[in-house]
Write a protein that holds these residues in place. Structure first.
Motif, mmCIF file in Angstrom:
data_model
loop_
_atom_site.group_PDB
_atom_site.id
_atom_site.type_symbol
_atom_site.label_atom_id
_atom_site.label_comp_id
_atom_site.label_asym_id
_atom_site.label_seq_id
_atom_site.Cartn_x
_atom_site.Cartn_y
_atom_site.Cartn_z
ATOM 1 N N PHE A 133 1.374 1.239 -0.914
ATOM 2 C CA PHE A 133 1.648 2.360 -1.800
ATOM 3 C C PHE A 133 3.131 2.330 -2.172
ATOM 4 O O PHE A 133 3.983 2.209 -1.281
ATOM 5 N N PRO A 134 3.488 2.485 -3.442
ATOM 6 C CA PRO A 134 4.898 2.414 -3.873
ATOM 7 C C PRO A 134 5.630 3.741 -3.705
ATOM 8 O O PRO A 134 6.222 4.273 -4.643
ATOM 9 N N TRP A 135 5.629 4.278 -2.498
ATOM 10 C CA TRP A 135 6.182 5.608 -2.247
ATOM 11 C C TRP A 135 7.582 5.583 -1.654
ATOM 12 O O TRP A 135 8.150 6.642 -1.388
ATOM 13 N N ARG A 136 8.153 4.444 -1.422
ATOM 14 C CA ARG A 136 9.410 4.337 -0.674
ATOM 15 C C ARG A 136 10.496 5.271 -1.202
ATOM 16 O O ARG A 136 11.190 5.935 -0.442
ATOM 17 N N ASP A 137 10.642 5.334 -2.524
ATOM 18 C CA ASP A 137 11.726 6.111 -3.128
ATOM 19 C C ASP A 137 11.247 7.412 -3.762
ATOM 20 O O ASP A 137 12.022 8.093 -4.439
ATOM 21 N N GLY A 138 9.987 7.748 -3.560
ATOM 22 C CA GLY A 138 9.462 8.981 -4.142
ATOM 23 C C GLY A 138 8.044 8.779 -4.643
ATOM 24 O O GLY A 138 7.577 7.649 -4.803
ATOM 25 N N MET A 139 7.351 9.902 -4.925
ATOM 26 C CA MET A 139 5.951 9.834 -5.308
ATOM 27 C C MET A 139 5.726 10.191 -6.781
ATOM 28 O O MET A 139 4.585 10.307 -7.212
ATOM 29 N N ASP A 140 6.793 10.383 -7.555
ATOM 30 C CA ASP A 140 6.631 10.697 -8.975
ATOM 31 C C ASP A 140 6.509 9.414 -9.788
ATOM 32 O O ASP A 140 6.757 8.309 -9.289
ATOM 33 N N VAL A 141 6.129 9.541 -11.039
ATOM 34 C CA VAL A 141 5.833 8.375 -11.870
ATOM 35 C C VAL A 141 7.066 7.497 -12.094
ATOM 36 O O VAL A 141 6.971 6.262 -12.125
ATOM 37 N N GLU A 142 8.243 8.130 -12.236
ATOM 38 C CA GLU A 142 9.465 7.345 -12.463
ATOM 39 C C GLU A 142 9.858 6.547 -11.232
ATOM 40 O O GLU A 142 10.326 5.403 -11.357
ATOM 41 N N SER A 143 9.668 7.129 -10.045
ATOM 42 C CA SER A 143 10.031 6.424 -8.810
ATOM 43 C C SER A 143 9.159 5.191 -8.613
ATOM 44 O O SER A 143 9.654 4.126 -8.211
ATOM 45 N N ALA A 144 7.870 5.333 -8.880
ATOM 46 C CA ALA A 144 6.966 4.186 -8.756
ATOM 47 C C ALA A 144 7.300 3.118 -9.790
ATOM 48 O O ALA A 144 7.296 1.915 -9.493
ATOM 49 N N GLU A 145 7.622 3.552 -11.007
ATOM 50 C CA GLU A 145 7.995 2.618 -12.073
ATOM 51 C C GLU A 145 9.240 1.825 -11.685
ATOM 52 O O GLU A 145 9.282 0.592 -11.833
ATOM 53 N N ALA A 146 10.253 2.506 -11.161
ATOM 54 C CA ALA A 146 11.487 1.831 -10.732
ATOM 55 C C ALA A 146 11.220 0.894 -9.560
ATOM 56 O O ALA A 146 11.799 -0.200 -9.477
ATOM 57 N N TYR A 147 10.354 1.309 -8.666
ATOM 58 C CA TYR A 147 9.975 0.479 -7.514
ATOM 59 C C TYR A 147 9.387 -0.849 -7.997
ATOM 60 O O TYR A 147 9.774 -1.925 -7.533
ATOM 61 N N TYR A 148 8.440 -0.765 -8.936
ATOM 62 C CA TYR A 148 7.801 -1.983 -9.449
ATOM 63 C C TYR A 148 8.778 -2.845 -10.240
ATOM 64 O O TYR A 148 8.749 -4.084 -10.141
ATOM 65 N N ASP A 149 9.647 -2.199 -11.032
ATOM 66 C CA ASP A 149 10.626 -2.959 -11.814
ATOM 67 C C ASP A 149 11.584 -3.705 -10.900
ATOM 68 O O ASP A 149 11.915 -4.875 -11.130
ATOM 69 N N GLU A 150 12.035 -3.028 -9.858
ATOM 70 C CA GLU A 150 12.962 -3.651 -8.909
ATOM 71 C C GLU A 150 12.314 -4.837 -8.206
ATOM 72 O O GLU A 150 12.953 -5.876 -7.977
ATOM 73 N N ALA A 151 11.028 -4.701 -7.873
ATOM 74 C CA ALA A 151 10.306 -5.774 -7.178
ATOM 75 C C ALA A 151 9.885 -6.892 -8.126
ATOM 76 O O ALA A 151 9.430 -7.951 -7.675
#
Length: 497
Positions: free
Chosen positions: A240-258
């Motif tokens: 789950f891409p929750w490391r930096d938060g559970m909102d849509v922008e946090s997940a988007e940034a998580y995926y972009d960074e990875a």
């Protein structure tokens, strides 16, 4: 005469009080023996029919998730071809499994049959074949935590979907959420525990009321398959891409960074993200969550039967059971409440419908730019706009009930995506003009699923024929092998003292 009337009245009152006392004693006696175990439930028992011997009311209500008759304004518990209802999604998901087949979700009892029947998993005739990894089974069955315990979590994630067909035969059920020894709610999927750890939280500190949502959050969430997890490089590790938060922008940034993408779109050549079903994340943004209402409060309300209060396991839309689901808190007419829900859904739907058409057109316009000789440098910003706009659109529509759970947050997400795709299409128009194309790009028929699947080169007839062979030859074999394996497991009865 007055004495006789007084005597008769007294006799009636005494009789009624005695009847009430006997009735109360009967109910207490029934309560004492209602849940006396009849069989021992050992380890991870994936068969709901075995649990049902000890908990008949819960089991009988759960079996009602087979029902497919419910219909609301946009949803149903039966079959609905979502690609036929909204054909633009064929373009949005071109090159990905969802462009082949996407139907409305049915009740939990259909989890195994639905995944076997969808075109998205292909038609693997032998073990080791097919496009999907074993991770795709994860939320479909209590056989999964059993397999994780027997095989190891990483080893389970390292198989193909077709490798475990005979092992995963029981649909979502009791063992997914309950500890068999204590019947307490429990988390059986490691991805949720690991997501909490990534946020610096301990899921063991969750209250019982929080657990009444978290057992749902094991599956009703956004997730991805991490193929780079240290120590599990050959696995499709559910994360789950929750490391930096559970909102849509946090997940988007998580995926972009990875640098993660689910697939590359064949038209726009964009590395895309596919939102799964971020129901829990959207719910957390809404008023019900903020007021401490759990998923189970609305989707599994309490009910009484024979003087016994129990949780109704007919998990489904609260709109099918408004009196029990909503009237615990709300005091209004059924029609008024349903109308209010539909109004929210209608307004969000208006925005997402316009948005998906804009994104589909952007993919096709981007394909035209590539055809005319656009370079990667020229397309990078455009591709990022398409990626982010579609991610946000998908996040808002893939979440079951988003327009009700958090209408303001869902509208905000749709509005942000609309702004992104409008700016992206303006940039595309400028690039096309620079490349010598000064007129609108020709578009396919957006009203026809069949036309759009032909447009992206998907051979529906070939896939349907292969699926028919799979369902006739492979699935019955899986089921037969699985039932034979289960028949060897002894069911021990409990002696009544």
């Amino acid at each position: 005469m007055k004495n006789w009337i007084l005597f008769l009245a007294t006799a009636v009152i005494v009789f009624l009080l005695a009847y009430l006392a006997v009735n109360i004693l009967d109910r207490k006696s029934e309560a004492r023996f209602a849940y006396q175990p009849k069989v021992e439930i050992e380890g991870i028992e994936p068969r709901d029919s075995v649990w049902g011997l000890n908990f008949p009311r819960q089991y009988q209500s759960y079996m009602k998730t087979k029902d497919t008759t419910f219909h609301s304004m946009f949803n149903t518990s039966g079959h609905k071809d979502m690609l036929r209802a909204e054909p633009e999604m064929v373009i949005l998901w071109a090159g990905y499994g969802f462009s082949k087949d996407y139907n409305s979700p049915k009740g939990h009892n259909h989890a195994i049959s639905d995944i076997n029947e969808t075109l998205r998993i292909g038609a693997p005739m032998n073990a080791g074949e097919g496009p999907m990894p074993s991770t795709c089974w994860t939320c479909k069955s209590p056989d999964v935590p059993r397999l994780m315990k027997e095989m190891g979590v990483t080893e389970y994630y390292s198989q193909k979907f077709s490798d475990l067909g005979a092992e995963v035969i029981n649909p979502i059920g009791c063992a997914d959420c309950h500890n068999p020894e204590t019947m307490k709610l429990t988390v059986t999927r490691p991805a949720l525990i690991e997501a909490y750890e990534a946020m610096g939280k301990d899921i063991n500190e969750a209250s019982h009321q929080e657990m009444r949502s978290l057992v749902c959050a094991q599956c009703h969430v956004e997730y991805y398959f991490d193929k780079k997890k240290p120590g599990a490089e050959n696995a499709n590790y559910l994360t789950f891409p929750w490391r930096d938060g559970m909102d849509v922008e946090s997940a988007e940034a998580y995926y972009d960074e990875a640098g993660f993408s689910d697939w590359t779109h064949p038209l726009s050549k964009t590395p895309m993200l596919k939102a799964q079903h971020p129901d829990y994340e959207i719910y957390k943004m809404g008023v019900h969550s903020k007021r401490g209402v759990s998923c189970a409060d609305c989707h599994m309300p309490y009910q009484s039967e024979g003087g016994q209060k129990f949780t109704n396991h007919n998990i489904g839309s609260p709109l099918s059971n408004v009196e029990n689901s909503c009237f615990v808190c709300h005091r209004e007419k059924v029609d008024d409440l349903i109308t209010d829900v539909y109004e929210r859904q209608r307004k969000v739907k208006e925005g997402t419908s316009k948005l998906q058409r804009q994104i589909a057109m952007a993919h096709i316009e981007a394909a035209k730019a590539w055809e005319l000789g656009a370079t990667q440098d020229q397309m990078s910003t455009i591709q990022q706009g398409i990626r982010h706009a579609q991610w946000r659109w998908d996040y808002s529509v893939a979440s079951h009930g988003a327009a009700f759970h958090a209408p303001l947050e869902t509208s905000r997400i749709v509005t942000s995506a609309t702004g992104i795709i409008q700016e992206t299409r303006i940039e595309l128009a400028r690039l096309l003009a620079d490349l010598g194309h000064n007129k609108p790009v020709e578009m396919p028929d957006f009203t026809s699923k069949d036309a759009l699947q032909a447009y992206i080169g998907f051979d529906i007839e070939k896939n349907l024929a292969a699926k028919e062979d799979f369902l006739e030859q492979v699935v019955p074999k899986w089921l037969k092998e699985g039932k034979a394996r289960e028949a060897k497991k002894e069911i021990k009865t409990v002696s009544i003292k």
